[in-house]
Enzyme design. Structure first.
Site, mmCIF file in Angstrom:
data_model
loop_
_atom_site.group_PDB
_atom_site.id
_atom_site.type_symbol
_atom_site.label_atom_id
_atom_site.label_comp_id
_atom_site.label_asym_id
_atom_site.label_seq_id
_atom_site.Cartn_x
_atom_site.Cartn_y
_atom_site.Cartn_z
ATOM 1 N N ASP A 185 0.850 -1.207 0.000
ATOM 2 C CA ASP A 185 0.000 0.000 0.000
ATOM 3 C C ASP A 185 0.879 1.249 0.000
ATOM 4 O OD1 ASP A 185 -2.301 1.527 0.000
ATOM 5 O OD2 ASP A 185 -2.634 1.373 2.159
ATOM 6 N N ASP A 188 2.367 2.285 7.946
ATOM 7 C CA ASP A 188 1.107 1.629 7.579
ATOM 8 C C ASP A 188 1.352 0.270 6.918
ATOM 9 O OD1 ASP A 188 -1.570 1.319 7.323
ATOM 10 O OD2 ASP A 188 -1.926 3.045 6.041
HETATM 11 N N1 ATP Z 1 4.896 6.422 13.584
HETATM 12 C C1 ATP Z 1 4.297 7.539 13.152
HETATM 13 N N2 ATP Z 1 4.877 8.744 13.367
HETATM 14 C C2 ATP Z 1 4.267 9.872 12.940
HETATM 15 N N3 ATP Z 1 3.082 9.899 12.306
HETATM 16 C C3 ATP Z 1 2.456 8.736 12.068
HETATM 17 C C4 ATP Z 1 3.036 7.496 12.466
HETATM 18 N N4 ATP Z 1 2.197 6.501 12.118
HETATM 19 C C5 ATP Z 1 1.151 7.087 11.505
HETATM 20 N N5 ATP Z 1 1.294 8.432 11.469
HETATM 21 C C6 ATP Z 1 0.332 9.394 10.876
HETATM 22 O O1 ATP Z 1 -0.989 8.879 10.965
HETATM 23 C C7 ATP Z 1 -1.522 8.670 9.664
HETATM 24 C C8 ATP Z 1 -2.306 7.371 9.643
HETATM 25 O O2 ATP Z 1 -1.469 6.280 9.931
HETATM 26 P P1 ATP Z 1 -1.487 4.965 9.066
HETATM 27 O O3 ATP Z 1 -1.200 5.299 7.647
HETATM 28 O O4 ATP Z 1 -0.624 3.962 9.735
HETATM 29 O O5 ATP Z 1 -2.970 4.469 9.256
HETATM 30 P P2 ATP Z 1 -4.203 4.559 8.274
HETATM 31 O O6 ATP Z 1 -3.850 5.052 6.923
HETATM 32 O O7 ATP Z 1 -5.264 5.226 9.035
HETATM 33 O O8 ATP Z 1 -4.475 3.068 8.202
HETATM 34 P P3 ATP Z 1 -5.587 2.383 7.395
HETATM 35 O O9 ATP Z 1 -5.549 2.993 6.011
HETATM 36 O O10 ATP Z 1 -5.099 0.965 7.436
HETATM 37 O O11 ATP Z 1 -6.825 2.648 8.146
HETATM 38 C C9 ATP Z 1 -0.335 8.665 8.728
HETATM 39 O O12 ATP Z 1 -0.677 9.085 7.465
HETATM 40 C C10 ATP Z 1 0.631 9.604 9.410
HETATM 41 O O13 ATP Z 1 0.347 10.945 9.048
HETATM 42 MG MG MG Z 2 -2.123 5.161 5.802
#
Ligand code: ATP
Ligand code: MG
Length: 236
Positions: free
Chosen positions: A174, A191
């Site tokens: 992804d 992610d």
């Molecule tokens: N370790 C991290 N440090 C800083 N920011 C983070 C971190 N992990 C995630 N983020 C922020 O949070 C946002 C969402 O996290 P992530 O992409 O893991 O989940 P998601 O897209 O909501 O997952 P899904 O699409 O599976 O629901 C990211 O785009 C980023 O901006």
């Molecule tokens: Mg994400």
């Protein structure tokens, strides 16, 4: 001086009643185990999970909470069942969500061991994942919102990370400007719940899609990013 437990509870109180009881209990457990002192505030609300900033000894940490209710676990199940590591998983809502969260944890760990630039995962408890916070005062921006100063150098760094993952037997699955952070002009991959191993019959398709997305993004920024050449580089 109140006891530590009281202090933690006070900090945590602001977010009480936001989560279901099960998630609440898991957050308490993780506080008692010393992984976080308390939640600070929400950072992002995604399809399957909510991302929060937590504090631990004055430092920030990321808490990713996979929602137990409002997620498409059937879709998750279809996606995860081709991953040989989860071949015996049954299509039960909670089990699928826990596996999904667990997969992100172990993928981050494996990528980290292969020196891929990812947040260090600290622990997983059912639907709650705790990992390193990427950023300083504020979170590092998503690549899509933070065009690199030198796109070509950044592109090469991204390909290098993809290559390291491939060598470790992983495909992100992804990858896009949403799931790469620009941390001081260096990429950090995030992610990883859909990240899978090369044995997955869909691995080839995932890799090609990742390459396509990345090449498209960097082409927009003026980089000569040919998909076939890039794919070869990653596999090479
Ligand atoms: N370790 C991290 N440090 C800083 N920011 C983070 C971190 N992990 C995630 N983020 C922020 O949070 C946002 C969402 O996290 P992530 O992409 O893991 O989940 P998601 O897209 O909501 O997952 P899904 O699409 O599976 O629901 C990211 O785009 C980023 O901006
Ligand atoms: Mg994400």
């Amino acid at each position: 001086m109140p006891r530590m437990g009281t202090v933690q509870k006070e900090k945590y109180k602001t977010h009480h009643n936001v989560f279901d009881d099960f998630t609440d209990r898991n957050l308490y457990k993780l506080m008692n185990q010393g992984f976080i002192d308390g939640l600070q505030g929400p950072l992002s609300t995604g399809k399957e999970g909510n991302v929060f900033i937590a504090k631990k000894d004055g430092e920030k940490r990321i808490v990713k909470i996979y929602r137990l209710q409002t997620c498409d676990y059937n879709k998750m199940f279809t996606h995860i069942r081709t991953d040989m590591r989860y071949a015996t998983l049954k299509n039960q809502r909670r089990d699928v969500i826990f596996a999904w969260a667990h997969r992100e944890f172990r993928n981050l760990l494996k990528a980290r061991e292969a020196f891929v630039r990812v947040p260090t995962p600290y622990t997983i408890l059912f639907n709650v994942l705790i990992m390193e916070f990427i950023g300083d005062e504020s979170a590092a921006p998503m690549l899509k919102d933070a065009k690199p100063d030198n796109p070509k150098t950044f592109f090469d760094e991204v390909i290098l990370q993809m290559k390291k993952m491939y060598k470790a037997g992983l495909v992100h699955g992804d990858l896009s400007g949403f799931n790469i952070l620009n941390q001081d002009e260096k990429p950090v991959f995030i992610d990883m719940s859909q990240t899978t191993t090369l044995e997955n019959p869909n691995a080839k398709e995932f890799l090609e899609r990742d390459v396509h997305n990345i090449c498209k993004l960097f082409t927009k920024w003026g980089v000569k990013a040919d998909e076939a050449t890039t794919l070869k580089k990653i596999k090479g």
